[in-house]
Design a protein around this motif. Structure first.
Motif, mmCIF file in Angstrom:
data_model
loop_
_atom_site.group_PDB
_atom_site.id
_atom_site.type_symbol
_atom_site.label_atom_id
_atom_site.label_comp_id
_atom_site.label_asym_id
_atom_site.label_seq_id
_atom_site.Cartn_x
_atom_site.Cartn_y
_atom_site.Cartn_z
ATOM 1 N N GLY A 156 0.849 -1.190 0.000
ATOM 2 C CA GLY A 156 0.000 0.000 0.000
ATOM 3 C C GLY A 156 0.878 1.232 0.000
ATOM 4 N N TYR A 157 0.329 2.377 -0.414
ATOM 5 C CA TYR A 157 1.148 3.588 -0.540
ATOM 6 C C TYR A 157 0.364 4.805 -0.079
ATOM 7 C CZ TYR A 157 -1.220 2.382 -4.867
ATOM 8 O OH TYR A 157 -2.148 1.926 -5.778
ATOM 9 N N SER A 158 1.112 5.813 0.349
ATOM 10 C CA SER A 158 0.511 6.991 0.981
ATOM 11 C C SER A 158 -0.354 7.802 0.035
ATOM 12 C CB SER A 158 1.614 7.887 1.558
ATOM 13 O OG SER A 158 2.515 8.290 0.548
ATOM 14 N N TRP A 159 -0.141 7.691 -1.254
ATOM 15 C CA TRP A 159 -0.918 8.486 -2.211
ATOM 16 C C TRP A 159 -2.167 7.754 -2.709
ATOM 17 C CZ3 TRP A 159 3.866 6.386 -3.122
ATOM 18 C CH2 TRP A 159 3.995 5.443 -4.150
ATOM 19 N N ALA A 160 -2.554 6.695 -2.018
ATOM 20 C CA ALA A 160 -3.721 5.910 -2.436
ATOM 21 C C ALA A 160 -5.006 6.741 -2.473
ATOM 22 C CB ALA A 160 -3.914 4.707 -1.509
ATOM 23 N N THR A 161 -5.109 7.739 -1.607
ATOM 24 C CA THR A 161 -6.347 8.520 -1.522
ATOM 25 C C THR A 161 -6.129 9.998 -1.830
ATOM 26 O OG1 THR A 161 -6.023 8.835 0.854
ATOM 27 C CG2 THR A 161 -7.370 6.950 0.163
ATOM 28 N N THR A 162 -5.011 10.314 -2.494
ATOM 29 C CA THR A 162 -4.734 11.715 -2.812
ATOM 30 C C THR A 162 -4.572 11.882 -4.320
ATOM 31 O OG1 THR A 162 -2.329 11.474 -2.674
ATOM 32 C CG2 THR A 162 -3.496 12.004 -0.636
ATOM 33 N N GLU A 163 -4.616 13.108 -4.771
ATOM 34 C CA GLU A 163 -4.291 13.397 -6.163
ATOM 35 C C GLU A 163 -2.794 13.567 -6.265
ATOM 36 O OE1 GLU A 163 -6.458 16.476 -8.097
ATOM 37 O OE2 GLU A 163 -8.353 15.915 -7.149
ATOM 38 N N GLY A 164 -2.184 12.925 -7.226
ATOM 39 C CA GLY A 164 -0.729 12.971 -7.329
ATOM 40 C C GLY A 164 -0.095 12.246 -6.151
ATOM 41 N N LEU A 165 1.152 12.606 -5.857
ATOM 42 C CA LEU A 165 1.865 11.933 -4.766
ATOM 43 C C LEU A 165 1.667 12.606 -3.420
ATOM 44 C CD1 LEU A 165 5.317 10.964 -6.294
ATOM 45 C CD2 LEU A 165 3.305 9.548 -5.996
ATOM 46 N N GLY A 166 1.147 13.807 -3.373
ATOM 47 C CA GLY A 166 1.010 14.597 -2.152
ATOM 48 C C GLY A 166 0.535 13.816 -0.934
ATOM 49 N N PRO A 167 0.422 14.459 0.229
ATOM 50 C CA PRO A 167 0.804 15.849 0.457
ATOM 51 C C PRO A 167 2.297 15.985 0.726
ATOM 52 C CG PRO A 167 -0.058 14.952 2.475
ATOM 53 C CD PRO A 167 -0.152 13.849 1.446
ATOM 54 N N LYS A 168 2.835 17.166 0.502
ATOM 55 C CA LYS A 168 4.281 17.379 0.707
ATOM 56 C C LYS A 168 4.658 17.343 2.180
ATOM 57 C CE LYS A 168 5.613 19.726 -3.503
ATOM 58 N NZ LYS A 168 6.913 19.498 -4.036
ATOM 59 N N ASP A 169 3.685 17.517 3.090
ATOM 60 C CA ASP A 169 3.984 17.531 4.524
ATOM 61 C C ASP A 169 3.705 16.182 5.184
ATOM 62 O OD1 ASP A 169 1.244 17.618 4.250
ATOM 63 O OD2 ASP A 169 0.942 19.183 5.760
ATOM 64 N N LEU A 170 3.723 15.105 4.413
ATOM 65 C CA LEU A 170 3.510 13.769 4.970
ATOM 66 C C LEU A 170 4.577 13.468 6.022
ATOM 67 C CD1 LEU A 170 1.793 11.055 4.424
ATOM 68 C CD2 LEU A 170 3.898 10.291 3.303
ATOM 69 N N PRO A 171 4.182 13.026 7.232
ATOM 70 C CA PRO A 171 5.192 12.666 8.247
ATOM 71 C C PRO A 171 6.013 11.451 7.817
ATOM 72 C CG PRO A 171 3.027 12.977 9.234
ATOM 73 C CD PRO A 171 2.822 12.935 7.749
ATOM 74 N N LYS A 172 7.155 11.264 8.446
ATOM 75 C CA LYS A 172 7.995 10.106 8.152
ATOM 76 C C LYS A 172 7.320 8.819 8.619
ATOM 77 C CE LYS A 172 12.366 12.628 8.393
ATOM 78 N NZ LYS A 172 13.680 12.735 9.042
#
Length: 198
Positions: A156-172
């Motif tokens: 699974g990946y963090s951009w599954a529910t966003t447009e593009g790869l965002g957000p730029k402020d994603l925590p580590k």
């Protein structure tokens, strides 16, 4: 109960206890301190083939994701947390990369690892995109979760529910549930479990 039956029951109980103890020891990090020149030396929970200390955590391997439309999606990982940094997952190093193409169109990206946390057969890795042909993606932090299930690995990946790869402020070390399945015959992700000192 006759003597023979008592011996059999006690023997079975002893075997069960020994097996449970061995399993518990294998699941917990083993640390032993020995005096060497007045200093304490710690040994990690497992050793490498050459007798050295194993890394604290790792996520490696490559697989293609399954898509019924025939998308060509590949993820590769080479992420490591050294034994000396076992208490700080944000000292992880390495890279991961992925690509997604369909009918000759798509993009690829590569990220530098900035955090790695593993538990059992699950790993969450994050990193900042350093090389890509996807417009606006460079410099974005992304997170990926992998479940190491042998030939049935999931991701699974963090951009599954966003447009593009965002957000730029994603925590580590933030990813999503591993909802994607790898294509049959391609799953070879390997997770080295982390044993922090708790």
């Amino acid at each position: 109960m006759n003597r023979r039956a008592k011996i059999a029951v006690l023997g079975a109980a002893l075997l069960l206890t020994t097996g449970a103890t061995a399993a518990a020891v294998d699941d917990e990090p083993r640390e032993a301190a020995t005096a060497a020149g007045g200093k304490l030396r710690h040994t990690a929970s497992a050793a490498t083939a050459d007798g050295g200390t194993r890394e604290a955590a790792a996520l490696t391997g490559t697989a293609k994701l399954y898509r019924s439309a025939g998308d060509d999606i590949t993820f590769s990982f080479d992420a490591h947390l050294s034994a000396k940094h076992k208490d700080d997952p944000m000292k992880a190093t390495g890279t991961f990369e992925w690509s997604h193409y369909l009918d000759g169109e798509g993009a690829r990206a590569k990220a530098k690892v900035d955090c790695l946390v593993t538990g059992g057969k699950v790993a969450v890795v994050s990193g900042v995109v350093t090389d890509t042909d996807l417009p606006g993606a460079k410099g974005t932090r992304v997170g990926i979760t992998v479940h190491d299930l042998g030939r049935r690995d999931r991701l699974g990946y963090s951009w599954a529910t966003t447009e593009g790869l965002g957000p730029k402020d994603l925590p580590k070390c933030v990813g999503s549930a591993p909802f994607e399945k790898v294509r049959k015959g391609t799953g070879n992700f390997t997770v080295v479990p982390w044993h922090p000192a708790l």
